[in-house]
Design a protein around this motif. Structure first.
Motif, PDB file in Angstrom:
ATOM      1  N   ILE A  24       0.838  -1.203   0.000  1.00 31.14           N
ATOM      2  CA  ILE A  24       0.000   0.000   0.000  1.00 31.14           C
ATOM      3  C   ILE A  24       0.875   1.255   0.000  1.00 31.14           C
ATOM      4  CG2 ILE A  24      -1.584   1.372   1.418  1.00 31.14           C
ATOM      5  CD1 ILE A  24      -3.017  -1.214   2.139  1.00 31.14           C
ATOM      6  N   ALA A  25       1.881   1.291   0.869  1.00 22.97           N
ATOM      7  CA  ALA A  25       2.764   2.452   0.937  1.00 22.97           C
ATOM      8  C   ALA A  25       3.527   2.652  -0.368  1.00 22.97           C
ATOM      9  CB  ALA A  25       3.738   2.300   2.098  1.00 22.97           C
ATOM     10  N   LEU A  26       3.898   1.535  -0.999  1.00 20.61           N
ATOM     11  CA  LEU A  26       4.684   1.614  -2.227  1.00 20.61           C
ATOM     12  C   LEU A  26       3.857   2.028  -3.443  1.00 20.61           C
ATOM     13  CD1 LEU A  26       6.982  -1.532  -1.977  1.00 20.61           C
ATOM     14  CD2 LEU A  26       7.737   0.852  -2.052  1.00 20.61           C
ATOM     15  N   TYR A  27       2.633   1.521  -3.525  1.00 21.01           N
ATOM     16  CA  TYR A  27       1.917   1.620  -4.796  1.00 21.01           C
ATOM     17  C   TYR A  27       0.628   2.435  -4.775  1.00 21.01           C
ATOM     18  CZ  TYR A  27       4.936  -2.464  -5.512  1.00 21.01           C
ATOM     19  OH  TYR A  27       6.005  -3.312  -5.571  1.00 21.01           O
ATOM     20  N   ALA A  28      -0.020   2.572  -3.623  1.00 20.06           N
ATOM     21  CA  ALA A  28      -1.328   3.232  -3.595  1.00 20.06           C
ATOM     22  C   ALA A  28      -1.186   4.719  -3.913  1.00 20.06           C
ATOM     23  CB  ALA A  28      -1.983   3.041  -2.235  1.00 20.06           C
ATOM     24  N   ILE A 199      -5.227  -0.011  -8.394  1.00 21.10           N
ATOM     25  CA  ILE A 199      -5.560  -1.217  -7.625  1.00 21.10           C
ATOM     26  C   ILE A 199      -5.274  -0.990  -6.151  1.00 21.10           C
ATOM     27  CG2 ILE A 199      -4.934  -3.626  -7.218  1.00 21.10           C
ATOM     28  CD1 ILE A 199      -6.574  -3.197  -9.779  1.00 21.10           C
ATOM     29  N   TRP A 200      -4.105  -0.471  -5.857  1.00 17.35           N
ATOM     30  CA  TRP A 200      -3.718  -0.317  -4.455  1.00 17.35           C
ATOM     31  C   TRP A 200      -4.387   0.872  -3.799  1.00 17.35           C
ATOM     32  CZ3 TRP A 200      -1.962  -4.052  -1.645  1.00 17.35           C
ATOM     33  CH2 TRP A 200      -1.426  -5.161  -2.304  1.00 17.35           C
ATOM     34  N   ALA A 204      -6.434   0.341  -0.418  1.00 17.19           N
ATOM     35  CA  ALA A 204      -6.187   1.169   0.762  1.00 17.19           C
ATOM     36  C   ALA A 204      -7.441   1.918   1.193  1.00 17.19           C
ATOM     37  CB  ALA A 204      -5.062   2.159   0.464  1.00 17.19           C
ATOM     38  N   THR A 205      -8.167   2.459   0.228  1.00 18.47           N
ATOM     39  CA  THR A 205      -9.352   3.258   0.531  1.00 18.47           C
ATOM     40  C   THR A 205     -10.464   2.425   1.148  1.00 18.47           C
ATOM     41  OG1 THR A 205      -8.832   4.759  -1.300  1.00 18.47           O
ATOM     42  CG2 THR A 205     -11.093   4.809  -0.462  1.00 18.47           C
TER      43      THR A 205
END
Length: 268
Positions: A24-28, A199-200, A204-205
């Motif tokens: 999540i931190a990397l891609y969202a 996607i991420w 996350a949301t």
């Protein structure tokens, strides 16, 4: 040196990624057009359910994309079945998502396993690591563990839903939103134009459960012997069948010749 001992591992790759992080931190990331893409996917799923009442299934690999689709199907209350393939070679982290889906969404996941006698015969004849010996043997393994169970999942169904995206690989760069297979079955790819950031951001949301292996730099997750973490700068599906030529990197699940519908076949 044998084919097995010469295979590279993720830890041996130059520039290999750290052991774990947060996907999540990397891609969202929220990107332009995200809301429109989500709404288009919702509209397509609703219409697909209307067009194929009681005869449509989401074939989920339990990867990040498919978890997004399952979340949407459940929240929209759509009469779309959810099915997965338990190949007998999946990571424990992948299998653990099945009860999570059932508990969180109140859905019963249809689980299709390979024919036991076919697996036993293949392993006795070629060994547990046959997939490393040749592309033909690897594809035979996929045929037994994936394609045959998928045929049972799709048997008598008019349509299916997948998490294919154009961004995943060059082989999938022209994935249409909707296509009609040679046998007349309709295949929906409602995330075709979504990005990995999309996607991420959705995950996350909406706090969507996902395979914890994604936090270990495995964006594309298949069977355990055929999946590794990717290194910095590698392609999205580089960790799948990494010992093979890039052109061979499909198991056959999405290799059916199909006819895209109208303008939906235009790639992003």
């Amino acid at each position: 040196m044998s084919a097995i001992s010469s295979l590279p591992t993720s830890s041996a790759l130059p520039g290999a990624a750290p052991a774990a992080s947060s996907a999540i931190a990397l891609y969202a990331r929220h990107t332009e057009g995200y809301e429109e893409r989500v709404q288009a996917t919702i509209d397509q799923l609703r219409q697909a359910a209307i067009d194929h009442p009681g005869s449509i299934v989401q074939a989920t690999s339990l990867g990040a994309e498919d978890m997004v689709l399952t979340d949407l199907i459940a929240k929209l209350g759509l009469p779309i079945a959810v099915g997965t393939l338990q190949t007998g070679k999946l990571h424990a982290q992948t299998v653990a998502l099945i009860p999570q889906i059932e508990s969180r969404y109140g859905l019963q996941v249809e689980v299709y396993s390979p024919r036991e006698e076919a697996v036993v015969h293949f392993v006795r004849r070629h060994g547990e690591k046959a997939m490393y010996e040749s592309i033909d043997l690897r594809k035979n393994c996929c045929q037994i563990r994936k394609l045959e169970p998928l045929s049972r999942m799709l048997d008598s169904r008019e349509a299916w839903v997948t998490g294919l995206r154009r961004e995943q690989s060059a082989n999938r760069g022209a994935v249409p939103l909707r296509e009609t297979e040679a046998n007349g079955r309709v295949k929906y790819n409602p995330l075709a134009d979504w990005t990995w950031n999309d996607i991420w951001h959705y995950i996350a949301t909406h706090n969507v459960p996902y395979n914890e292996l994604h936090d270990q730099f495995m964006p594309s997750i298949g069977c355990e012997p055929c999946t590794r973490a990717i290194a910095v700068g590698e392609e999205f599906r580089a960790g799948r069948w990494w010992w093979e030529d890039e052109k061979a990197k499909e198991c056959g699940l999405h290799a059916v010749q199909a006819t895209p519908s109208r303008d939906e076949a235009v790639a992003a």
